[in-house]
Design an enzyme around this catalytic site. Structure first.
Site, PDB file in Angstrom:
ATOM      1  N   ARG A 236      39.303  34.108 -40.464  1.00 21.33           N
ATOM      2  CA  ARG A 236      37.970  34.142 -41.059  1.00 21.33           C
ATOM      3  C   ARG A 236      37.696  32.828 -41.781  1.00 21.33           C
ATOM      4  NH1 ARG A 236      36.689  37.364 -38.041  1.00 21.33           N
ATOM      5  NH2 ARG A 236      35.992  39.505 -38.349  1.00 21.33           N
ATOM      6  N   GLU A 265      28.575  30.136 -39.317  1.00 18.31           N
ATOM      7  CA  GLU A 265      28.661  30.139 -37.863  1.00 18.31           C
ATOM      8  C   GLU A 265      27.291  30.385 -37.245  1.00 18.31           C
ATOM      9  OE1 GLU A 265      31.714  32.922 -36.744  1.00 18.31           O
ATOM     10  OE2 GLU A 265      33.314  31.612 -37.443  1.00 18.31           O
ATOM     11  N   HIS A 283      34.678  29.854 -32.577  1.00 17.52           N
ATOM     12  CA  HIS A 283      35.137  31.228 -32.815  1.00 17.52           C
ATOM     13  C   HIS A 283      35.375  31.936 -31.483  1.00 17.52           C
ATOM     14  CE1 HIS A 283      35.152  34.399 -36.213  1.00 17.52           C
ATOM     15  NE2 HIS A 283      36.072  34.686 -35.315  1.00 17.52           N
ATOM     16  N   GLY A 285      38.506  32.792 -30.231  1.00 21.77           N
ATOM     17  CA  GLY A 285      39.834  33.368 -30.120  1.00 21.77           C
ATOM     18  C   GLY A 285      39.891  34.589 -29.235  1.00 21.77           C
ATOM     19  N   ALA A 286      38.868  35.419 -29.298  1.00 30.90           N
ATOM     20  CA  ALA A 286      38.847  36.654 -28.506  1.00 30.90           C
ATOM     21  C   ALA A 286      38.229  36.465 -27.124  1.00 30.90           C
ATOM     22  CB  ALA A 286      38.069  37.730 -29.258  1.00 30.90           C
TER      23      ALA A 286
END
Length: 317
Positions: A236, A265, A283, A285-286
């Site tokens: 985060r 973001e 962002h 990562g997923a």
């Protein structure tokens, strides 16, 4: 017809199976068309008449729950739930779920990837080479270094597994685990964040955002790190005081940073310009095919379970 809202901007993008599952239930589906997480004021209007939400990184405040009179379930499409007021949800009788195991491997992969990208100057090397250069950029090896993990949850455990292949010594700071638990994953528990920062060559953040962890990486803690140390954040953005980090990079207080999570973001990119040895990603990562499918299916199944009067698999409130 039961109305649901999908605010996640990537739900069903790579594989339509989760969306088809929801459609098979006859739901009326509405979407977040803004392309970014919704503020509370934007959510309130969209939730009118909605029974359930497949939620991205939107701000589900107390006011949102107070005004969402039809809402039964918020199924978080992801792990974090720091932007969901759980007490307000409970007070309103809204069940909140998440997908705690769906993207763990993908995020862990990226965390190690950022360590390598920063340590070996991969982004700078590509840029200079494509500009016609043939630079000699001397970096650092990850092999047999000390890696400090701030948090040993599902993702932290997987990072520990990966760096073991590099022969790394792995330290852990996590007030919620004991030394025996840390040792099960080949890690050494340290008692304070300060101890971990002082001893680590690489630091990887895996803590949730909370009042206790907010801006834990700041001017005071950055100076404790080795001047060659690299810090990576795939958790985060709120964990880092970004101005202090950028100042530390410019003044060579630490060796480098890899940021996939940001306080804002999308971020204001101007502040990252001319900052040495910084790698930033959006962002992501997923964002693997496997993780997106798992998150979508888990969140869809839990939403359906609640709306059909069954207990969801991953209830958090």
């Amino acid at each position: 017809m039961t109305k649901i809202l999908i605010t996640s901007t990537s739900f069903g993008q790579k594989d339509k199976t989760p969306l088809e599952l929801l459609q098979s239930k006859g739901y009326e589906i509405t979407w977040n068309e803004s392309g970014k997480p919704l503020a509370a004021s934007d959510l309130i209007g969209k939730l009118d008449g909605c029974k359930g939400v497949i939620a991205g990184l939107d701000y589900f405040t107390a006011e949102v729950f107070e005004k969402a009179n039809d809402l039964k379930v918020v199924a978080r499409y992801g792990v974090g739930f720091d932007r969901v007021d759980l007490e307000a949800a409970k007070k309103k009788g809204v069940i909140v779920t998440n997908t705690p195991t769906a993207n763990s491997d993908s995020v862990a992969d990226l965390a190690v990837g950022l360590m390598l990208a920063v340590a070996r100057h991969l982004v700078e090397a590509q840029r200079l080479t494509l500009e016609g250069g043939w630079p000699k950029l001397f970096g650092a090896s990850l092999f047999q270094k000390t890696v400090g993990l701030v948090g040993l949850g599902r993702i932290g455990v997987r990072v520990a597994q990966r760096v073991r292949g590099f022969g790394c010594r792995t330290l852990v700071y996590d007030p919620f685990i004991d030394a025996e638990t840390a040792s099960l994953y080949g890690c050494e528990k340290v008692d304070t964040l300060e101890m971990l920062l002082a001893e680590s060559d690489f630091v990887s953040l895996h803590s949730p955002a909370s009042p206790e962890t907010s801006q834990m990486i700041n001017r005071r803690t950055l100076v404790l790190m080795k001047p060659t140390a690299i810090i990576v954040n795939t958790a985060r953005g709120e964990l880092i005081h970004e101005t202090d980090l950028l100042d530390a990079l410019k003044n060579k207080v630490i060796g480098g940073a890899g940021l996939d999570a940001h306080a804002e973001e999308p971020p204001q990119v101007e502040k990252y310009k001319d900052v040495p040895n910084l790698v930033i990603t959006p962002h992501m990562g997923a964002y693997t095919t496997e993780a997106l499918y798992n998150m979508a299916m888990d969140s869809a199944n839990d939403l359906i379970a609640v709306l059909e009067g069954r207990e969801p698999l991953h209830r958090i409130a």
